[in-house]
Design an enzyme around this catalytic site. Structure first.
Site, PDB file in Angstrom:
ATOM      1  N   THR A  46       0.834  -1.210   0.000  1.00  0.00           N
ATOM      2  CA  THR A  46       0.000   0.000   0.000  1.00  0.00           C
ATOM      3  C   THR A  46       0.864   1.254   0.000  1.00  0.00           C
ATOM      4  O   THR A  46       0.641   2.184  -0.795  1.00  0.00           O
ATOM      5  CB  THR A  46      -0.907   0.012   1.237  1.00  0.00           C
ATOM      6  OG1 THR A  46      -1.695  -1.175   1.266  1.00  0.00           O
ATOM      7  CG2 THR A  46      -1.821   1.223   1.236  1.00  0.00           C
ATOM      8  N   THR A  47       1.865   1.302   0.886  1.00  0.00           N
ATOM      9  CA  THR A  47       2.734   2.467   0.988  1.00  0.00           C
ATOM     10  C   THR A  47       3.553   2.660  -0.282  1.00  0.00           C
ATOM     11  O   THR A  47       3.927   3.790  -0.628  1.00  0.00           O
ATOM     12  CB  THR A  47       3.655   2.342   2.208  1.00  0.00           C
ATOM     13  OG1 THR A  47       2.875   1.998   3.348  1.00  0.00           O
ATOM     14  CG2 THR A  47       4.412   3.626   2.486  1.00  0.00           C
ATOM     15  N   TYR A 109     -12.929  -4.665  -3.143  1.00  0.00           N
ATOM     16  CA  TYR A 109     -14.099  -4.380  -3.959  1.00  0.00           C
ATOM     17  C   TYR A 109     -15.015  -5.592  -4.123  1.00  0.00           C
ATOM     18  O   TYR A 109     -16.233  -5.472  -4.000  1.00  0.00           O
ATOM     19  CB  TYR A 109     -13.727  -3.810  -5.332  1.00  0.00           C
ATOM     20  CG  TYR A 109     -14.936  -3.309  -6.100  1.00  0.00           C
ATOM     21  CD1 TYR A 109     -15.503  -2.070  -5.805  1.00  0.00           C
ATOM     22  CD2 TYR A 109     -15.539  -4.083  -7.079  1.00  0.00           C
ATOM     23  CE1 TYR A 109     -16.634  -1.622  -6.467  1.00  0.00           C
ATOM     24  CE2 TYR A 109     -16.668  -3.651  -7.751  1.00  0.00           C
ATOM     25  CZ  TYR A 109     -17.219  -2.423  -7.441  1.00  0.00           C
ATOM     26  OH  TYR A 109     -18.341  -1.989  -8.093  1.00  0.00           O
ATOM     27  N   TYR A 135      -2.677 -10.249   4.433  1.00  0.00           N
ATOM     28  CA  TYR A 135      -2.756  -8.831   4.775  1.00  0.00           C
ATOM     29  C   TYR A 135      -4.221  -8.504   5.022  1.00  0.00           C
ATOM     30  O   TYR A 135      -5.031  -8.459   4.091  1.00  0.00           O
ATOM     31  CB  TYR A 135      -2.168  -8.005   3.630  1.00  0.00           C
ATOM     32  CG  TYR A 135      -2.104  -6.512   3.840  1.00  0.00           C
ATOM     33  CD1 TYR A 135      -2.412  -5.910   5.055  1.00  0.00           C
ATOM     34  CD2 TYR A 135      -1.728  -5.679   2.793  1.00  0.00           C
ATOM     35  CE1 TYR A 135      -2.347  -4.536   5.231  1.00  0.00           C
ATOM     36  CE2 TYR A 135      -1.653  -4.306   2.949  1.00  0.00           C
ATOM     37  CZ  TYR A 135      -1.970  -3.737   4.163  1.00  0.00           C
ATOM     38  OH  TYR A 135      -1.909  -2.375   4.318  1.00  0.00           O
ATOM     39  N   ARG A 140      -9.538  -0.596   4.262  1.00  0.00           N
ATOM     40  CA  ARG A 140      -9.193  -0.219   2.890  1.00  0.00           C
ATOM     41  C   ARG A 140      -9.841  -1.139   1.866  1.00  0.00           C
ATOM     42  O   ARG A 140     -10.075  -0.732   0.729  1.00  0.00           O
ATOM     43  CB  ARG A 140      -7.669  -0.242   2.695  1.00  0.00           C
ATOM     44  CG  ARG A 140      -6.930   0.767   3.555  1.00  0.00           C
ATOM     45  CD  ARG A 140      -5.464   0.897   3.155  1.00  0.00           C
ATOM     46  NE  ARG A 140      -5.329   1.713   1.959  1.00  0.00           N
ATOM     47  CZ  ARG A 140      -4.652   2.866   1.901  1.00  0.00           C
ATOM     48  NH1 ARG A 140      -4.068   3.354   2.985  1.00  0.00           N
ATOM     49  NH2 ARG A 140      -4.571   3.543   0.789  1.00  0.00           N
ATOM     50  N   LYS A 164      -0.364  -9.812   8.426  1.00  0.00           N
ATOM     51  CA  LYS A 164      -0.228  -8.402   8.781  1.00  0.00           C
ATOM     52  C   LYS A 164      -1.591  -7.960   9.280  1.00  0.00           C
ATOM     53  O   LYS A 164      -2.555  -7.850   8.508  1.00  0.00           O
ATOM     54  CB  LYS A 164       0.217  -7.567   7.582  1.00  0.00           C
ATOM     55  CG  LYS A 164       0.309  -6.070   7.891  1.00  0.00           C
ATOM     56  CD  LYS A 164       0.701  -5.254   6.670  1.00  0.00           C
ATOM     57  CE  LYS A 164       0.717  -3.761   7.000  1.00  0.00           C
ATOM     58  NZ  LYS A 164       1.074  -2.938   5.815  1.00  0.00           N
ATOM     59  N   ILE A 206       4.953  -4.343  10.275  1.00  0.00           N
ATOM     60  CA  ILE A 206       5.202  -3.894   8.905  1.00  0.00           C
ATOM     61  C   ILE A 206       4.821  -2.425   8.908  1.00  0.00           C
ATOM     62  O   ILE A 206       3.652  -2.075   9.037  1.00  0.00           O
ATOM     63  CB  ILE A 206       4.415  -4.723   7.880  1.00  0.00           C
ATOM     64  CG1 ILE A 206       4.938  -6.175   7.919  1.00  0.00           C
ATOM     65  CG2 ILE A 206       4.558  -4.138   6.478  1.00  0.00           C
ATOM     66  CD1 ILE A 206       4.184  -7.135   7.013  1.00  0.00           C
TER      67      ILE A 206
END
Length: 296
Positions: A46-47, A109, A135, A140, A164, A206
């Site tokens: 993501t980052t 989604y 994850y 999100r 995570k 993380i």
């Protein structure tokens, strides 16, 4: 055996003035991380703005990172997708590139059922030899891995080894440890919860914070594992305002600005992400000064 223990940086992907990946700056950021005790590098998550990289860029960034790191620390590649076949493709490419593990986000989604999530992750894991870190970031993705689902995956799929946990819910983390009987490596996905997650048996974090404070993020974990819980907690608390500032707008907008403040790269973000609001950038700057990682 864990892929890593301690603080793994969710590393930014620097872009040049034309919004292409800037590999020269990327290499300098990687070296800075390793020189300052980061325990692992998590690339194109993501980052790292994976959602705006095309497949060729995504794979090229993984290959570059693996090559640049050159086995100095483990490299975990973000290879998730809301298409199971695409996740397999990216994971296989990461494996061929020499990554040490894959971080695979829940499908976004689609809103898969828990049964669908078991099928999704089992399908991917059967097609790679890489160890996989799940994850779980429902804020999100709109999709949550329940603790019972994680427990079943860990029990039935040999190369699913970690999670995570970015739920922000310590009760969920505690229940996860109970349901799995600790038979999974749990990494905090929230920088403000490193010590609490470690106290429940977590293996590390993380981290977004680690982009700008790699040594102290490593030290939070290292002090805890050495039995110096008060020192770990002291460091955790020291960085709370900076952590909050790094998330005062959606990640990675603030951390890209922080890296710009430190001179590592322009804060360029690919659309639809955009420039940080000036008052938020000033808050971030002050927080960085407060902990001593930026001069006045």
């Amino acid at each position: 055996m864990s892929i890593f223990k301690g603080a793994g940086v969710a590393i930014v992907t620097p872009f040049d003035e034309n919004y292409n990946i800037d590999y020269d700056r990327f290499g300098k950021i990687i070296d800075f991380q390793i020189e300052n005790k980061t325990d692992a590098i998590v690339v194109v998550g993501t980052t790292g703005e994976a959602s705006t990289l095309n497949h060729e860029e995504h794979i090229a960034a993984i290959r570059y990172c693996v090559s640049k790191v050159n086995k100095r620390v483990p490299v975990i590649a973000g290879t998730g997708s809301n298409c199971s076949r695409t996740a397999v493709y990216l994971t296989r490419e990461a494996e061929q590139a020499g990554a040490d593990g894959a971080l695979i986000v829940t499908p976004y989604y689609n809103k898969a059922t828990q049964k669908g999530l078991i099928d999704h992750y089992s399908y991917i894991a059967a097609r790679t030899d890489l160890p996989i870190i799940l994850y779980n970031v429902p804020s999100r993705t709109g999709c949550k891995l329940e603790t019972s689902t994680i427990a079943k995956l860990v029990k039935d799929v040999d190369n699913i080894v970690g999670v995570k946990d970015a739920t922000g819910d310590l009760s969920h983390t505690a229940r996860l440890m109970y349901d799995t009987q600790g038979d999974i490596d749990v990494y905090s996905g929230n920088d403000d919860m490193i010590v609490p997650v470690l106290s429940l048996g977590g293996k590390g974090v993380i981290s977004v914070l680690s982009n700008v404070a790699p040594e102290d993020t490593h030290n939070i974990c290292a002090e805890f594992f050495a039995g110096n819980v008060e020192k770990a907690a002291e460091l955790q608390i020291k960085y709370m305002e900076l952590i909050n500032s790094l998330f005062c707008e959606v990640n990675p907008i603030p951390v890209k600005k922080a890296m710009e403040f430190l001179g590592f790269c322009p804060g360029n973000l690919r659309r639809p992400l955009g420039e940080m609001e000036p008052e938020h950038a000033e808050r971030l700057r002050r927080a960085m000064i407060e902990v001593g990682i930026l001069n006045n």
